[in-house]
Design a protein around this motif. Structure first.
Motif, PDB file in Angstrom:
ATOM      1  N   VAL A  76      21.433  -8.300 -37.352  1.00  0.00           N
ATOM      2  CA  VAL A  76      22.459  -7.329 -38.064  1.00  0.00           C
ATOM      3  C   VAL A  76      23.284  -6.657 -36.829  1.00  0.00           C
ATOM      4  O   VAL A  76      24.041  -6.015 -37.493  1.00  0.00           O
ATOM      5  N   GLY A  77      22.920  -6.822 -35.840  1.00  0.00           N
ATOM      6  CA  GLY A  77      23.879  -5.883 -34.815  1.00  0.00           C
ATOM      7  C   GLY A  77      23.196  -6.402 -33.049  1.00  0.00           C
ATOM      8  O   GLY A  77      21.979  -6.940 -33.318  1.00  0.00           O
ATOM      9  N   ALA A  78      24.177  -6.303 -32.178  1.00  0.00           N
ATOM     10  CA  ALA A  78      23.720  -6.628 -30.766  1.00  0.00           C
ATOM     11  C   ALA A  78      24.671  -6.279 -29.865  1.00  0.00           C
ATOM     12  O   ALA A  78      25.907  -5.858 -30.010  1.00  0.00           O
ATOM     13  N   ALA A  79      24.097  -5.694 -28.721  1.00  0.00           N
ATOM     14  CA  ALA A  79      24.857  -5.573 -27.412  1.00  0.00           C
ATOM     15  C   ALA A  79      24.310  -6.649 -26.712  1.00  0.00           C
ATOM     16  O   ALA A  79      23.162  -6.636 -26.105  1.00  0.00           O
ATOM     17  N   LEU A  80      24.984  -7.906 -26.744  1.00  0.00           N
ATOM     18  CA  LEU A  80      24.433  -9.127 -25.939  1.00  0.00           C
ATOM     19  C   LEU A  80      25.525  -9.562 -24.944  1.00  0.00           C
ATOM     20  O   LEU A  80      26.301 -10.350 -25.225  1.00  0.00           O
ATOM     21  N   CYS A  81      25.411  -8.840 -23.691  1.00  0.00           N
ATOM     22  CA  CYS A  81      26.158  -9.340 -22.510  1.00  0.00           C
ATOM     23  C   CYS A  81      25.909 -10.415 -21.939  1.00  0.00           C
ATOM     24  O   CYS A  81      26.683 -11.023 -21.402  1.00  0.00           O
ATOM     25  N   PHE A  82      24.641 -10.937 -21.737  1.00  0.00           N
ATOM     26  CA  PHE A  82      23.851 -11.812 -21.060  1.00  0.00           C
ATOM     27  C   PHE A  82      23.289 -13.038 -21.908  1.00  0.00           C
ATOM     28  O   PHE A  82      22.066 -13.116 -21.643  1.00  0.00           O
ATOM     29  N   PRO A  83      24.131 -13.448 -23.067  1.00  0.00           N
ATOM     30  CA  PRO A  83      23.652 -14.621 -23.843  1.00  0.00           C
ATOM     31  C   PRO A  83      23.039 -15.967 -22.932  1.00  0.00           C
ATOM     32  O   PRO A  83      23.846 -16.459 -22.068  1.00  0.00           O
ATOM     33  N   VAL A 127      14.030  -3.576 -32.843  1.00  0.00           N
ATOM     34  CA  VAL A 127      14.905  -3.689 -31.739  1.00  0.00           C
ATOM     35  C   VAL A 127      14.292  -4.989 -30.659  1.00  0.00           C
ATOM     36  O   VAL A 127      13.128  -4.856 -30.329  1.00  0.00           O
ATOM     37  N   PHE A 128      15.113  -6.087 -30.573  1.00  0.00           N
ATOM     38  CA  PHE A 128      14.605  -7.039 -29.763  1.00  0.00           C
ATOM     39  C   PHE A 128      15.685  -7.026 -28.676  1.00  0.00           C
ATOM     40  O   PHE A 128      16.796  -6.982 -28.438  1.00  0.00           O
ATOM     41  N   GLY A 129      14.764  -6.885 -27.449  1.00  0.00           N
ATOM     42  CA  GLY A 129      15.220  -6.512 -26.216  1.00  0.00           C
ATOM     43  C   GLY A 129      15.232  -8.036 -25.446  1.00  0.00           C
ATOM     44  O   GLY A 129      14.197  -8.689 -25.418  1.00  0.00           O
ATOM     45  N   ILE A 130      16.193  -8.323 -24.445  1.00  0.00           N
ATOM     46  CA  ILE A 130      16.425  -9.460 -23.741  1.00  0.00           C
ATOM     47  C   ILE A 130      16.733  -8.868 -22.336  1.00  0.00           C
ATOM     48  O   ILE A 130      18.032  -8.636 -22.175  1.00  0.00           O
ATOM     49  N   ARG A 131      16.029  -9.081 -21.324  1.00  0.00           N
ATOM     50  CA  ARG A 131      16.309  -8.973 -19.960  1.00  0.00           C
ATOM     51  C   ARG A 131      16.320 -10.080 -19.344  1.00  0.00           C
ATOM     52  O   ARG A 131      15.379 -11.052 -19.388  1.00  0.00           O
ATOM     53  N   ILE A 132      17.331 -10.568 -18.659  1.00  0.00           N
ATOM     54  CA  ILE A 132      17.789 -11.792 -17.859  1.00  0.00           C
ATOM     55  C   ILE A 132      17.135 -11.771 -16.428  1.00  0.00           C
ATOM     56  O   ILE A 132      17.540 -10.810 -15.695  1.00  0.00           O
ATOM     57  N   HIS A 133      16.387 -12.601 -15.904  1.00  0.00           N
ATOM     58  CA  HIS A 133      16.076 -12.633 -14.650  1.00  0.00           C
ATOM     59  C   HIS A 133      16.630 -14.248 -14.133  1.00  0.00           C
ATOM     60  O   HIS A 133      16.327 -14.917 -14.674  1.00  0.00           O
ATOM     61  N   VAL A 134      17.439 -14.203 -13.042  1.00  0.00           N
ATOM     62  CA  VAL A 134      18.056 -15.321 -12.473  1.00  0.00           C
ATOM     63  C   VAL A 134      17.409 -15.484 -10.998  1.00  0.00           C
ATOM     64  O   VAL A 134      17.849 -14.735 -10.340  1.00  0.00           O
ATOM     65  N   THR A 135      16.712 -16.567 -10.757  1.00  0.00           N
ATOM     66  CA  THR A 135      16.237 -16.661  -9.394  1.00  0.00           C
ATOM     67  C   THR A 135      16.571 -18.145  -8.752  1.00  0.00           C
ATOM     68  O   THR A 135      16.383 -19.231  -9.423  1.00  0.00           O
ATOM     69  N   PRO A 136      17.171 -18.165  -7.512  1.00  0.00           N
ATOM     70  CA  PRO A 136      17.207 -19.544  -6.798  1.00  0.00           C
ATOM     71  C   PRO A 136      15.958 -20.272  -6.849  1.00  0.00           C
ATOM     72  O   PRO A 136      14.948 -19.830  -6.889  1.00  0.00           O
ATOM     73  N   LEU A 137      15.995 -21.599  -7.269  1.00  0.00           N
ATOM     74  CA  LEU A 137      14.968 -22.258  -7.523  1.00  0.00           C
ATOM     75  C   LEU A 137      14.222 -22.619  -6.028  1.00  0.00           C
ATOM     76  O   LEU A 137      12.851 -22.437  -6.100  1.00  0.00           O
ATOM     77  N   ALA A 138      14.882 -22.535  -4.977  1.00  0.00           N
ATOM     78  CA  ALA A 138      14.297 -22.473  -3.841  1.00  0.00           C
ATOM     79  C   ALA A 138      13.272 -21.129  -3.550  1.00  0.00           C
ATOM     80  O   ALA A 138      12.306 -21.587  -2.668  1.00  0.00           O
ATOM     81  N   GLN A 139      13.580 -20.314  -4.087  1.00  0.00           N
ATOM     82  CA  GLN A 139      12.684 -19.208  -4.013  1.00  0.00           C
ATOM     83  C   GLN A 139      11.590 -19.256  -4.703  1.00  0.00           C
ATOM     84  O   GLN A 139      10.394 -18.937  -4.372  1.00  0.00           O
ATOM     85  N   VAL A 140      11.581 -19.666  -5.707  1.00  0.00           N
ATOM     86  CA  VAL A 140      10.377 -20.065  -6.611  1.00  0.00           C
ATOM     87  C   VAL A 140       9.268 -20.979  -5.953  1.00  0.00           C
ATOM     88  O   VAL A 140       8.479 -20.779  -5.834  1.00  0.00           O
ATOM     89  N   THR A 141       9.961 -22.298  -5.335  1.00  0.00           N
ATOM     90  CA  THR A 141       9.282 -23.363  -4.854  1.00  0.00           C
ATOM     91  C   THR A 141       8.725 -23.161  -3.558  1.00  0.00           C
ATOM     92  O   THR A 141       7.756 -23.722  -2.986  1.00  0.00           O
TER      93      THR A 141
END
Length: 303
Positions: free
Chosen positions: A137-144, A244-258
């Motif tokens: 019913v509502g959102a502040a969704l900057c990073f879908p 309240v459904f919170g969503i925090r986005i993490h973006v990591t280069p794959l090379a850093q993971v592997t």
């Protein structure tokens, strides 16, 4: 009070080995773990405010009747931030002072969702139970993560998640039951992951791509692909009763993971275990062969 430095981002690695399974994977966490603020805060907050200013209709939306819940969430956040991060935030006289960027936010505002969107790195969705179903019913969704707020606002969660393979059969009832029974004061968190070829935080489209992506090869997959993780949180507002459904986005280069010991092998097994429908939904198909070749090479190197 001196301001403590921002910590490096946490690296969440939620992909699992073994047979694929759809699961809520919820964990109860204490209040201090509601939000994550890290060294990416300045850049992410600048992007959030830019989106609110220039693409508001895409990132801010609410149904009539949610105004009290919006204000309640802003008040909750204004109480939490100085308590959790006293060196970074202070609240007095109806104003929240943000010492990280020198801004001041009045708590009595006609635009609480926009205020929320420009305070922390989390997105927030408001969920309300109506006629036995949970509705967005509502959102502040900057990073879908490849969905559009305008297309989902007002819909029950079953329809919101209709594109997700197996959701209706395996997760809809557990999700609705959990949200319906969630008590004020309880905070639960889960993680969701994907590997994608776009590091942008604002991604309203892109699911279900299947055409070949010739630009991603085994040789450049480590730099061309990223691990995108959603840290999702759930809590109930005690006065309005909305969740309240919170969503925090993490973006990591794959090379850093592997580069971490054993992670290439774990991720390879998780990718191989994805059913075709889920691999398509996650948009892995365009570069899946290149990704697997890259992971094979990293595993051979001891990754």
């Amino acid at each position: 009070m001196s301001r403590p430095p921002l910590p490096p981002p946490l690296l969440h690695l939620p992909y699992e080995t073994g047979a694929f399974r759809m699961a809520l994977g919820l964990q109860s966490v204490p209040e201090v773990e509601w939000l994550e603020i890290d060294a990416t805060y300045p850049a992410q907050l600048a992007e959030r405010r830019r989106l609110i200013a220039t693409r508001r209709a895409e990132v801010i939306g609410a149904l009539p009747g949610t105004e009290a819940a919006q204000q309640e969430l802003l008040a909750m956040l204004a109480a939490h931030l100085p308590r959790r991060y006293p060196g970074w935030f202070d609240s007095a006289g109806g104003v929240l002072e943000n010492r990280l960027d020198g801004t001041r936010q009045a708590l009595a505002t006609p635009d609480p969702l926009a205020a929320l969107g420009g305070l922390v790195q989390e997105d927030f969705c408001l969920l309300r139970q109506e006629a036995g179903e949970i509705h967005l019913v509502g959102a502040a969704l900057c990073f879908p993560s490849r969905w559009r707020l305008a297309e989902k606002l007002g819909r029950p969660l079953g329809l919101v998640h209709q594109p997700v393979p197996f959701y209706g059969e395996q997760l809809q009832r557990p999700v609705d039951r959990f949200i319906g029974l969630l008590k004020p004061g309880r905070l639960a968190v889960r993680l969701n992951w994907s590997v994608i070829d776009d590091a942008a935080l604002f991604q309203p489209s892109g699911h279900d791509r299947a055409e070949p992506a010739g630009t991603v090869t085994a040789g450049n997959a480590g730099s061309s692909l990223v691990l995108r993780v959603e840290r999702q949180s759930f809590r109930r507002l005690p006065e309005s009763g909305l969740v309240v459904f919170g969503i925090r986005i993490h973006v990591t280069p794959l090379a850093q993971v592997t580069a971490l010991p054993g992670e290439a092998a774990r991720l390879r097994e998780a990718v191989l275990a994805l059913p075709p429908a889920m691999a398509r939904y996650k948009s892995l198909l365009p570069f899946r062969p290149a990704l697997l070749d890259y992971l094979d090479t990293e595993v051979a190197r001891g990754g």
